[in-house]
Design a protein around this motif. Structure first.
Motif, PDB file in Angstrom:
ATOM      1  N   ASP A 265       0.802  -1.221   0.000  1.00 26.94           N
ATOM      2  CA  ASP A 265       0.000   0.000   0.000  1.00 26.94           C
ATOM      3  C   ASP A 265       0.835   1.272   0.000  1.00 26.94           C
ATOM      4  N   GLN A 266       2.104   1.164   0.354  1.00 27.80           N
ATOM      5  CA  GLN A 266       2.922   2.370   0.422  1.00 27.80           C
ATOM      6  C   GLN A 266       3.261   2.930  -0.964  1.00 27.80           C
ATOM      7  N   GLY A 267       3.370   2.051  -1.970  1.00 26.06           N
ATOM      8  CA  GLY A 267       3.631   2.534  -3.321  1.00 26.06           C
ATOM      9  C   GLY A 267       2.511   3.410  -3.850  1.00 26.06           C
ATOM     10  N   PRO A 268       1.259   2.917  -3.866  1.00 28.39           N
ATOM     11  CA  PRO A 268       0.144   3.769  -4.289  1.00 28.39           C
ATOM     12  C   PRO A 268      -0.027   5.018  -3.423  1.00 28.39           C
ATOM     13  N   ALA A 269       0.236   4.898  -2.119  1.00 33.21           N
ATOM     14  CA  ALA A 269       0.112   6.075  -1.246  1.00 33.21           C
ATOM     15  C   ALA A 269       1.118   7.147  -1.639  1.00 33.21           C
ATOM     16  N   TYR A 270       2.348   6.720  -1.948  1.00 29.21           N
ATOM     17  CA  TYR A 270       3.355   7.708  -2.353  1.00 29.21           C
ATOM     18  C   TYR A 270       3.003   8.302  -3.709  1.00 29.21           C
ATOM     19  N   ALA A 271       2.451   7.480  -4.596  1.00 28.61           N
ATOM     20  CA  ALA A 271       2.021   7.992  -5.897  1.00 28.61           C
ATOM     21  C   ALA A 271       1.000   9.105  -5.729  1.00 28.61           C
ATOM     22  N   GLU A 272       0.061   8.938  -4.821  1.00 31.71           N
ATOM     23  CA  GLU A 272      -0.955   9.969  -4.600  1.00 31.71           C
ATOM     24  C   GLU A 272      -0.336  11.243  -4.032  1.00 31.71           C
ATOM     25  N   VAL A 273       0.605  11.097  -3.126  1.00 31.76           N
ATOM     26  CA  VAL A 273       1.289  12.273  -2.567  1.00 31.76           C
ATOM     27  C   VAL A 273       2.033  13.028  -3.674  1.00 31.76           C
ATOM     28  N   LEU A 274       2.710  12.294  -4.536  1.00 31.64           N
ATOM     29  CA  LEU A 274       3.448  12.945  -5.629  1.00 31.64           C
ATOM     30  C   LEU A 274       2.492  13.626  -6.612  1.00 31.64           C
ATOM     31  N   ARG A 275       1.403  12.961  -6.962  1.00 31.34           N
ATOM     32  CA  ARG A 275       0.443  13.576  -7.881  1.00 31.34           C
ATOM     33  C   ARG A 275      -0.114  14.869  -7.294  1.00 31.34           C
ATOM     34  N   ALA A 276      -0.415  14.840  -6.004  1.00 30.85           N
ATOM     35  CA  ALA A 276      -0.943  16.046  -5.364  1.00 30.85           C
ATOM     36  C   ALA A 276       0.046  17.193  -5.399  1.00 30.85           C
ATOM     37  N   ALA A 277       1.334  16.852  -5.496  1.00 34.43           N
ATOM     38  CA  ALA A 277       2.378  17.875  -5.574  1.00 34.43           C
ATOM     39  C   ALA A 277       2.710  18.250  -7.013  1.00 34.43           C
ATOM     40  N   GLY A 278       1.969  17.687  -7.980  1.00 31.57           N
ATOM     41  CA  GLY A 278       2.194  18.022  -9.381  1.00 31.57           C
ATOM     42  C   GLY A 278       3.288  17.228 -10.061  1.00 31.57           C
ATOM     43  N   VAL A 279       3.698  16.111  -9.461  1.00 29.82           N
ATOM     44  CA  VAL A 279       4.754  15.279 -10.041  1.00 29.82           C
ATOM     45  C   VAL A 279       4.121  14.207 -10.935  1.00 29.82           C
ATOM     46  N   PRO A 280       4.560  14.063 -12.182  1.00 30.81           N
ATOM     47  CA  PRO A 280       4.031  12.998 -13.037  1.00 30.81           C
ATOM     48  C   PRO A 280       4.370  11.619 -12.473  1.00 30.81           C
ATOM     49  N   VAL A 281       3.397  10.741 -12.458  1.00 28.34           N
ATOM     50  CA  VAL A 281       3.575   9.417 -11.857  1.00 28.34           C
ATOM     51  C   VAL A 281       2.920   8.352 -12.724  1.00 28.34           C
ATOM     52  N   ARG A 282       3.613   7.233 -12.871  1.00 32.80           N
ATOM     53  CA  ARG A 282       2.998   6.002 -13.377  1.00 32.80           C
ATOM     54  C   ARG A 282       3.129   4.977 -12.269  1.00 32.80           C
ATOM     55  N   GLN A 283       2.005   4.419 -11.827  1.00 28.37           N
ATOM     56  CA  GLN A 283       2.031   3.456 -10.723  1.00 28.37           C
ATOM     57  C   GLN A 283       1.278   2.200 -11.130  1.00 28.37           C
ATOM     58  N   THR A 284       1.923   1.061 -10.927  1.00 29.05           N
ATOM     59  CA  THR A 284       1.317  -0.226 -11.258  1.00 29.05           C
ATOM     60  C   THR A 284       1.480  -1.181 -10.087  1.00 29.05           C
ATOM     61  N   THR A 285       0.398  -1.858  -9.742  1.00 27.03           N
ATOM     62  CA  THR A 285       0.462  -2.935  -8.759  1.00 27.03           C
ATOM     63  C   THR A 285       0.303  -4.254  -9.505  1.00 27.03           C
ATOM     64  N   TYR A 286       1.290  -5.129  -9.399  1.00 22.51           N
ATOM     65  CA  TYR A 286       1.282  -6.374 -10.159  1.00 22.51           C
ATOM     66  C   TYR A 286       0.607  -7.492  -9.373  1.00 22.51           C
ATOM     67  N   ALA A 287      -0.492  -7.986  -9.920  1.00 21.62           N
ATOM     68  CA  ALA A 287      -1.225  -9.085  -9.300  1.00 21.62           C
ATOM     69  C   ALA A 287      -0.400 -10.366  -9.352  1.00 21.62           C
ATOM     70  N   GLY A 288      -0.479 -11.151  -8.283  1.00 25.73           N
ATOM     71  CA  GLY A 288       0.234 -12.422  -8.238  1.00 25.73           C
ATOM     72  C   GLY A 288       1.717 -12.303  -7.972  1.00 25.73           C
ATOM     73  N   ALA A 289       2.206 -11.083  -7.748  1.00 24.97           N
ATOM     74  CA  ALA A 289       3.628 -10.868  -7.480  1.00 24.97           C
ATOM     75  C   ALA A 289       3.850 -10.627  -5.997  1.00 24.97           C
ATOM     76  N   ALA A 290       5.058 -10.912  -5.539  1.00 24.38           N
ATOM     77  CA  ALA A 290       5.414 -10.726  -4.140  1.00 24.38           C
ATOM     78  C   ALA A 290       6.602  -9.777  -4.043  1.00 24.38           C
ATOM     79  N   HIS A 291       6.823  -9.307  -2.830  1.00 26.26           N
ATOM     80  CA  HIS A 291       7.948  -8.411  -2.566  1.00 26.26           C
ATOM     81  C   HIS A 291       9.238  -9.026  -3.114  1.00 26.26           C
ATOM     82  N   GLY A 292      10.023  -8.218  -3.833  1.00 27.02           N
ATOM     83  CA  GLY A 292      11.296  -8.683  -4.358  1.00 27.02           C
ATOM     84  C   GLY A 292      11.207  -9.473  -5.645  1.00 27.02           C
ATOM     85  N   PHE A 293      10.044  -9.451  -6.311  1.00 24.93           N
ATOM     86  CA  PHE A 293       9.851 -10.357  -7.454  1.00 24.93           C
ATOM     87  C   PHE A 293      10.789 -10.093  -8.612  1.00 24.93           C
TER      88      PHE A 293
END
Length: 331
Positions: A265-293
């Motif tokens: 959840d921290q990746g999408p949360a940081y993406a939202e913070v950056l977008r709110a600050a006007g920073v271009p962001v591409r954020q993807t959450t990969y289904a079926g993947a685990a930390h360190g994949f």
């Protein structure tokens, strides 16, 4: 989506052994843990971790920093380049306690080949021998060293990217903030953050929902941080970059999260913070993947999709430091 069967089968033996976890380890036991968890350099194990393309040369160089020197692993296409190449400065994962620049050898070598770039991965100091702020200071100084010396090894200091996975993503975000606020740091074209833990003071649902996963558990994450931070205030923005007071002016971000990850959840949360600050962001959450994949593409075929996404995004971002129009999606 559930984890692939191969992941559940092949990671069970490691989790059965208490020797292979940071849980309960004293500072004196950490060096042995590092050796046990080091990625294979050759043999059948590389079927899981991936191999370096023959078109890419890999070597070690020294980064001379104020009062110290660090090893840096460098990846370069063997073919001669007509022009200086983009420079990708990488920080590996491992909870600030284990790991080295070979942790995602396949990924870095693929970036070098596909982007015709030089990738330099920093062997920063690790806890508990070197607790915070050692890794943070190494990351900031090494990134500036890379900018200052890039032309000596065929790099273009005007086309530089920050990359980090896990703990390394935390360091990459810290470098981006430090260089935005400083007068002597590089101006980064992009930051690539792979499953980033950027709010070490916060509580997120994924830390409970995915508290026990094959690659990283919430308890292990806390054990790593205990070695790195001790009782320090985790709201320090050098520790939790998401909590910085201002995120305006940061480089465009490509943020990759994994479904089965306490830090998801921290990746999408940081993406939202950056977008709110006007920073271009591409954020993807990969289904079926685990930390360190991305360190074990043989376990997670989706690694190739994530690699392609990062490469395509950087091809758009590298010519200019502020390319707009990056969208968010979930695979």
């Amino acid at each position: 989506m559930t984890l692939p069967l191969r992941v559940r089968v092949l990671t069970k033996p490691q989790k059965w052994s208490s020797a292979n976890t940071v849980l309960g380890k004293s500072a004196d036991e950490i060096p042995a843990l590092r050796r046990r968890l080091a990625p294979p350099r050759s043999g059948p194990g590389t079927l899981l971790t991936g191999r370096v393309p023959k078109s890419v040369a890999v070597d070690w160089i020294q980064a001379e920093l104020p009062g110290r020197s660090l090893c840096v692993r460098r990846y370069r296409p063997r073919q001669q380049a007509a022009d200086p190449r983009p420079v990708l400065v990488d920080f590996h994962g491992g909870g600030f306690v284990i790991g080295d620049p070979t942790l995602k050898e396949w990924f870095n070598a693929q970036l070098a080949a596909r982007l015709d770039a030089v990738v330099v991965s920093v062997d920063y100091r690790l806890a508990p021998e070197h607790p915070f702020p050692a890794a943070y200071e190494d990351a900031v100084d090494a990134a500036r060293w890379a900018s200052a010396t890039a032309r000596e090894w065929g790099g273009d200091p005007a086309r530089m990217v920050l990359i980090g996975d896990s703990a390394g993503a935390n360091l990459a975000t810290g470098v981006a903030l430090a260089d935005r606020d400083g007068s002597s740091g590089p101006r980064w074209c992009a930051q690539v953050l792979l499953y980033p833990p950027v709010d070490l003071a916060g509580d997120y649902p994924s830390a409970v929902e995915h508290a026990v996963t094959p690659m990283l558990t919430s308890a292990e994450s806390e054990a790593y941080l205990a070695h790195y931070l001790g009782e320090l205030d985790r709201s320090d923005p050098r520790i939790s970059p998401l909590l910085a007071s201002d995120h305006r002016g940061l480089p465009p971000a490509v943020i990759i999260a994994a479904e089965h990850d306490p830090h998801r959840d921290q990746g999408p949360a940081y993406a939202e913070v950056l977008r709110a600050a006007g920073v271009p962001v591409r954020q993807t959450t990969y289904a079926g993947a685990a930390h360190g994949f991305l360190s074990v593409p043989g376990l997670f075929p989706v690694s190739l999709h994530a690699l392609t996404e990062v490469v395509d995004a950087l091809r758009r971002l590298l010519p200019h430091a502020t390319t707009p129009g990056l969208e968010s999606k979930v695979d």
